[in-house]
Design an enzyme around this catalytic site. Structure first.
Site, PDB file in Angstrom:
ATOM      1  N   ASP A 125       4.430  36.613   7.947  1.00 28.90           N
ATOM      2  CA  ASP A 125       5.045  37.496   8.947  1.00 28.90           C
ATOM      3  C   ASP A 125       4.035  38.592   9.275  1.00 28.90           C
ATOM      4  O   ASP A 125       3.341  39.091   8.377  1.00 28.90           O
ATOM      5  CB  ASP A 125       6.331  38.122   8.388  1.00 28.90           C
ATOM      6  CG  ASP A 125       7.234  38.680   9.479  1.00 28.90           C
ATOM      7  OD1 ASP A 125       6.723  39.446  10.330  1.00 28.90           O
ATOM      8  OD2 ASP A 125       8.437  38.375   9.474  1.00 28.90           O
ATOM      9  N   ASP A 127       7.523  33.165   9.961  1.00 33.49           N
ATOM     10  CA  ASP A 127       8.006  33.842  11.162  1.00 33.49           C
ATOM     11  C   ASP A 127       7.473  33.113  12.392  1.00 33.49           C
ATOM     12  O   ASP A 127       6.469  32.389  12.323  1.00 33.49           O
ATOM     13  CB  ASP A 127       7.521  35.295  11.149  1.00 33.49           C
ATOM     14  CG  ASP A 127       8.137  36.115  12.265  1.00 33.49           C
ATOM     15  OD1 ASP A 127       9.269  35.786  12.678  1.00 33.49           O
ATOM     16  OD2 ASP A 127       7.493  37.070  12.739  1.00 33.49           O
ATOM     17  N   MET A 140       7.275  34.754  15.874  1.00 35.38           N
ATOM     18  CA  MET A 140       6.553  35.642  16.778  1.00 35.38           C
ATOM     19  C   MET A 140       5.429  36.337  16.026  1.00 35.38           C
ATOM     20  O   MET A 140       5.642  37.311  15.306  1.00 35.38           O
ATOM     21  CB  MET A 140       7.516  36.671  17.383  1.00 35.38           C
ATOM     22  CG  MET A 140       8.717  36.039  18.079  1.00 35.38           C
ATOM     23  SD  MET A 140       8.235  34.873  19.383  1.00 35.38           S
ATOM     24  CE  MET A 140       7.488  36.006  20.548  1.00 35.38           C
ATOM     25  N   ASN A 196     -14.587 -26.585 -11.461  1.00 36.92           N
ATOM     26  CA  ASN A 196     -15.339 -25.537 -10.762  1.00 36.92           C
ATOM     27  C   ASN A 196     -16.724 -26.017 -10.355  1.00 36.92           C
ATOM     28  O   ASN A 196     -17.181 -25.789  -9.228  1.00 36.92           O
ATOM     29  CB  ASN A 196     -15.470 -24.301 -11.649  1.00 36.92           C
ATOM     30  CG  ASN A 196     -14.270 -23.379 -11.551  1.00 36.92           C
ATOM     31  OD1 ASN A 196     -13.572 -23.371 -10.542  1.00 36.92           O
ATOM     32  ND2 ASN A 196     -14.026 -22.605 -12.598  1.00 36.92           N
ATOM     33  N   ASP A 238      -9.567 -21.997  -8.272  1.00 37.99           N
ATOM     34  CA  ASP A 238      -8.497 -21.006  -8.120  1.00 37.99           C
ATOM     35  C   ASP A 238      -7.187 -21.663  -7.699  1.00 37.99           C
ATOM     36  O   ASP A 238      -6.116 -21.296  -8.182  1.00 37.99           O
ATOM     37  CB  ASP A 238      -8.903 -19.960  -7.074  1.00 37.99           C
ATOM     38  CG  ASP A 238      -9.996 -19.021  -7.580  1.00 37.99           C
ATOM     39  OD1 ASP A 238     -10.270 -19.041  -8.797  1.00 37.99           O
ATOM     40  OD2 ASP A 238     -10.558 -18.282  -6.754  1.00 37.99           O
ATOM     41  N   GLU A 288      -9.076 -20.081 -17.942  1.00 39.79           N
ATOM     42  CA  GLU A 288      -8.118 -21.172 -17.778  1.00 39.79           C
ATOM     43  C   GLU A 288      -7.156 -21.265 -18.956  1.00 39.79           C
ATOM     44  O   GLU A 288      -6.482 -22.270 -19.143  1.00 39.79           O
ATOM     45  CB  GLU A 288      -8.860 -22.508 -17.630  1.00 39.79           C
ATOM     46  CG  GLU A 288      -9.593 -22.995 -18.872  1.00 39.79           C
ATOM     47  CD  GLU A 288     -11.007 -22.449 -18.995  1.00 39.79           C
ATOM     48  OE1 GLU A 288     -11.828 -23.083 -19.685  1.00 39.79           O
ATOM     49  OE2 GLU A 288     -11.290 -21.384 -18.411  1.00 39.79           O
TER      50      GLU A 288
END
Length: 450
Positions: free
Chosen positions: A9, A53, A55, A334, A343, A369
């Protein structure tokens, strides 16, 4: 509860008055004389609430609030606009800037502190969620609550007058599917089925609205649903009690449709933000105990649950058995077909394993695995039978990795039941020894530990 409050304020007398009132209630207070200082102090001090505030020289309270709510560091801080302006347009403008409430001077201390404490309780919940999701918030991953208005929502008006129910329902913001209910018991049931926001008419003469509010807050299913209460303007006692019972906001009769819509948007925005944080927290907790590739539990989780099961069994509880599973010749898959094929084999393998287990069994990827299955309340014979079901499920049909590639896959399994006073590590060692025996004896078989 105590907290740090920023008073903004440009009039020193107003600042001193509010500061004295807050200090008397054991709040910690910091102050600012203009909007620019308020923004800087809010960033540095991180107050728990801002009394602002309107203003002021430089940038007014509206622009200050707008900037605070647009800043990642300060948007979570509740803002109460405290001003001599009392026109409908002023209130709506303040709420649309992101303010959580709009109080007109001269301020009545009782509703002021009830509102302050209500907002501080709500902020404490959000702060806990933000703290647990701190990495996501700091990185800007969590959605800005100001960007969540477009999401659809459902709302329920609880009042004793059908005409009022229809009128209030029409006042909700766009995107909100609002309905009304005249019977509190029916309203509570509907809330439990999934409602995003409740507008509760505490002026209804045919039921006790405060008791409805208390019921909503005492139910775990509805506890997080925002409740906006309608109160008569001279009924300070009811307004304060509603906030104490957990109402998120108060709107006074006669209800202005635009102001009601603005307050509803604020509540929905906060709820969606909290829901977003809770969902992220759930996801983070799930990620901490889940193997990302297979969706099974991870090693940390299964070892924790296994220790609990072993402790229970050694204290006279039900028996415990475990399986250790190892995919045969997985390295060859793999090396021959690539890690992407490997995967996919792991994913399909996990699905086939879990399809053969009981609801109380826990499966986890132990590493590479290798998998482990915890079987509470299962003896060795039952565990062997389950392991044989798993083995047949894995080898019974080739794994289809693509239209052009189908692979035969087998698994070797070691099974062990917990012996009296045995520890988890010893149980796993015996299951691992049985698994090794199954692999050395030709693979694609089940071997029980001695």
């Amino acid at each position: 509860m105590s907290a740090r409050i920023l008073v903004v304020d440009d009039q020193p007398a107003n600042v001193r008055m509010l500061e004295a009132k807050l200090l008397a209630e054991y709040f910690d207070v910091c102050t600012a004389e203009n909007g620019h200082d308020a923004i800087d102090i809010a960033r540095q001090e991180q107050p728990d609430l801002i009394l602002l505030d309107i203003m002021m020289p430089g940038i007014d309270g509206y622009e200050t609030c707008r900037r605070l709510k647009a800043d990642l560091q300060t948007r979570h801080i509740p803002v109460i606009m405290v001003t001599a302006l009392d026109q409908r347009e002023d209130r709506i403008r303040g709420l649309e800037c992101g303010a959580d409430d709009f109080l007109t001077k001269p301020i009545d201390d009782v509703p002021l502190f009830a509102r302050v404490r209500s907002l501080l309780r709500l902020k404490a919940v959000l702060d806990e969620l933000r703290y647990r999701d701190q990495g996501g918030v700091l990185a800007g991953i969590v959605a800005d609550p100001m960007d969540l208005d477009a999401q659809p929502a459902t709302a329920l008006v609880v009042t004793s007058e059908e005409r009022s129910g229809k009128r209030f329902a029409r006042a909700f913001p766009d995107g909100v599917d609002a309905d009304y209910e005249l019977q509190p018991a029916d309203a509570v049931k509907r809330m439990q089925s999934g409602i995003d926001l409740m507008l509760l008419d505490l002026t209804s003469p045919s039921f006790d609205g405060l008791r409805v509010c208390a019921r909503i807050r005492s139910d775990a299913v509805t506890r997080q649903v925002p409740v906006v209460a309608i109160v008569n303007p001279d009924d300070v006692k009811t307004a304060v009690k509603a906030l104490e019972l957990g109402a998120n906001d108060i709107v006074y009769r006669p209800v202005d449709a635009s102001e009601l819509a603005a307050r509803m948007r604020t509540q929905l925005r906060r709820k969606r933000y909290a829901d977003k944080l809770r969902n992220r927290l759930d996801e983070s907790l799930n990620m901490a105990i889940t193997d990302a590739l297979t969706g099974l539990h991870n090693r940390r989780f299964i070892e924790s649950r296994l220790r609990q099961a072993v402790g229970s069994a050694n204290s006279g509880g039900a028996p415990v058995s475990v399986m250790l599973l190892d995919i045969d010749y997985f390295k060859r898959i793999n090396d021959t077909h690539g890690h992407e094929a490997g995967d996919l084999v792991l994913k399909i393998f996990a699905e086939r394993v879990t399809s053969q287990l009981r609801a109380l069994d826990l499966a986890a990827r132990y590493g590479g695995e290798e998998f482990v299955i915890l079987m509470p309340a299962a003896g060795l014979a039952e565990a062997e039978n389950a392991a044989e079901r798993v083995r047949r499920s894995v080898c019974g049909t080739d794994f289809k990795l693509s239209d052009a590639l189908e692979l035969p896959v087998t698994v070797s399994i070691g099974v062990a039941q917990l012996s009296p006073d045995e520890m988890m590590e010893s149980l796993l060692r015996r299951a691992d020894a049985a698994l090794y025996e199954a692999k050395t004896d030709g693979r694609n078989r089940v071997q029980a530990a001695a």
